[in-house]
Design an enzyme around this catalytic site. Structure first.
Site, PDB file in Angstrom:
ATOM      1  N   ASP A  94      15.534  30.513  53.882  1.00  0.00           N
ATOM      2  CA  ASP A  94      15.769  29.538  54.941  1.00  0.00           C
ATOM      3  C   ASP A  94      14.437  29.143  55.577  1.00  0.00           C
ATOM      4  O   ASP A  94      14.143  29.462  56.725  1.00  0.00           O
ATOM      5  CB  ASP A  94      16.720  30.140  55.994  1.00  0.00           C
ATOM      6  N   GLY A 118      61.833  11.098  71.819  1.00  0.00           N
ATOM      7  CA  GLY A 118      62.579  11.627  70.683  1.00  0.00           C
ATOM      8  C   GLY A 118      62.880  13.107  70.853  1.00  0.00           C
ATOM      9  O   GLY A 118      62.168  13.830  71.546  1.00  0.00           O
TER      10      GLY A 118
END
Length: 430
Positions: free
Chosen positions: A204, A90
């Site tokens: 953490d 195309g």
């Protein structure tokens, strides 16, 4: 008959593809060069369907004589092998990432008098549009879970960025740039314990429980389709880890990374400034083995994170642990280092290449961030994780906005630091 070659990615077959094949049939015997996953990712995102699934569809389309692999975006190898009279594509590749590919096709065909035929692009339909529509619908746990394995097989290095909530997940999902005729985007998301904890204002240290971690994962799963790698900290108790694997697998998470520490978990970037106690090789191997045995599917992965270099135990200990974890069933390893020059990472990877059996290796270049992805790939890494950058960039921006409002007793001056409400609404799912 004349020989006709059609290169296609064809993730999702539509009538535009059929139009191309019908035009090719008019010219002669049609061979479709089906682009590999690796080739497709050079100009688009990883296909939803695997290579074998896409090939089977094309083989059953009327007018297709043969389907062969096209391993690269470049057509040269297959064109020189087949020497077709025509290539059909195309006209949509006259601009964009594939323009240089088109130019090379024309040049190669000219060597034997071949011709490029470019039917008008079929308006109103495209694989990109279909993929966008599918993304809005969402994905299934099975499709998402297996995607990471496909990415590792297809790409020289898998690019991963952290996400700590739905909006950061959307940023990872949607952000893309075109550089050097290549479309670049993030392949997967890293749900980090550091950023998840920080976003919640918690330490953490595995303080945030699994229920809360799973809620973060669900928030991200709701609005994205890309694979997720979870930072699983130490994995917890062996019995609990087995249950966690089952839960993650059911959600559609692709992998969990667990680190070989014991006791109170402290962030690796502290290095030896705090006590970093390593788990015994035997216990950690049992944890890996138990996790693997608890899996229901073959898609889910368990990665073992090596903390030997962080704890100052040296290369010999790191390599010994790597071999043991691989033998225990680890699907991959993460080698961690906080040294900025990257020398010990290079040393480890050089020694790792001599292993008889190797698994994918993850790099987290938070400290040695001068290395490019190409350089990390050359060292032998398969995955690179940018582990905390969205949160780290968001925090100073929010702080600056807050300070500006206080300084001026109004928000007008802060507008230059802020995204418009309209832009925010355009990012959110419809």
């Amino acid at each position: 008959m004349k020989k006709v070659y059609v290169g296609m990615g064809t993730d999702l077959i539509h009538h535009g593809h059929i139009n191309i094949i019908e035009k090719a049939r008019e010219l002669g015997e049609v061979t479709v060069g089906l682009l590999s996953d690796e080739a497709v990712t050079k100009y688009s995102r990883m296909p939803f369907l695997s290579f074998d699934e896409r090939r089977r569809i094309l083989e059953n389309i009327k007018g297709v004589t043969a389907v062969i692999p096209q391993e690269k975006l470049d057509y040269e190898e297959n064109l020189r092998k087949l020497k077709p009279d025509y290539v059909v594509h195309g006209d949509d590749w006259m601009t964009g990432p594939q323009k240089t590919v088109r130019d090379r096709v024309i040049k190669i065909l000219s060597e034997w008098g071949g011709e490029l035929i470019e039917p008008e692009y079929t308006q109103g339909i495209s694989s990109t549009g279909l993929r966008s529509a599918m993304k809005e619908i969402g994905t299934t746990p099975d499709v998402r879970r297996r995607m990471l394995r496909r990415l590792i097989e297809a790409k020289s290095i898998v690019r991963v960025l952290e996400a700590h909530n739905g909006i950061s997940g959307l940023i990872v999902e949607e952000t893309k740039v075109e550089v050097e005729n290549e479309l670049r985007e993030f392949d997967a998301m890293w749900v980090s314990s550091l950023t998840d904890s920080t976003a919640k204002g918690k330490p953490d240290t595995e303080y945030v429980d699994r229920t809360s971690r799973f809620q973060t994962i669900n928030d991200i799963l709701d609005v994205t389709t890309k694979p997720i790698i979870l930072d699983g900290d130490t994995g917890g108790m062996i019995e609990h880890f087995a249950m966690q694997v089952r839960n993650l697998e059911r959600l559609g998470v692709s992998a969990v990374v667990i680190e070989d520490k014991s006791g109170l978990k402290r962030n690796s970037l502290f290095g030896t400034e705090v006590e970093q106690q390593l788990d015994s090789i035997e216990n950690f191997c049992e944890k890996i083995s138990t996790g693997k045995k608890s899996q229901v599917t073959q898609d889910f992965m368990i990665f073992a994170r090596l903390e030997s270099l962080i704890a100052g135990m040296g290369q010999e200990d790191a390599l010994k642990r790597a071999k043991a974890y691989i033998e225990a069933g680890a699907d991959g390893i993460m080698i961690h280092s906080r040294h900025m020059d990257g020398a010990e990472i290079k040393e480890f990877m050089k020694a790792y290449q001599s292993f008889d059996f190797k698994v994918p290796v993850i790099s987290v270049p938070s400290s040695y961030n001068q290395f490019t992805e190409d350089e990390l790939s050359e060292l032998g890494f398969n995955i690179v994780i940018y582990a905390n950058h969205l949160l780290r960039s968001a925090f100073p921006a929010m702080k600056k906005t807050a300070e500006t409002i206080l300084e001026n007793k109004r928000s007008l001056e802060a507008d230059k630091y802020c995204m418009s409400i309209k832009e925010i609404l355009s990012i959110l799912p419809n």
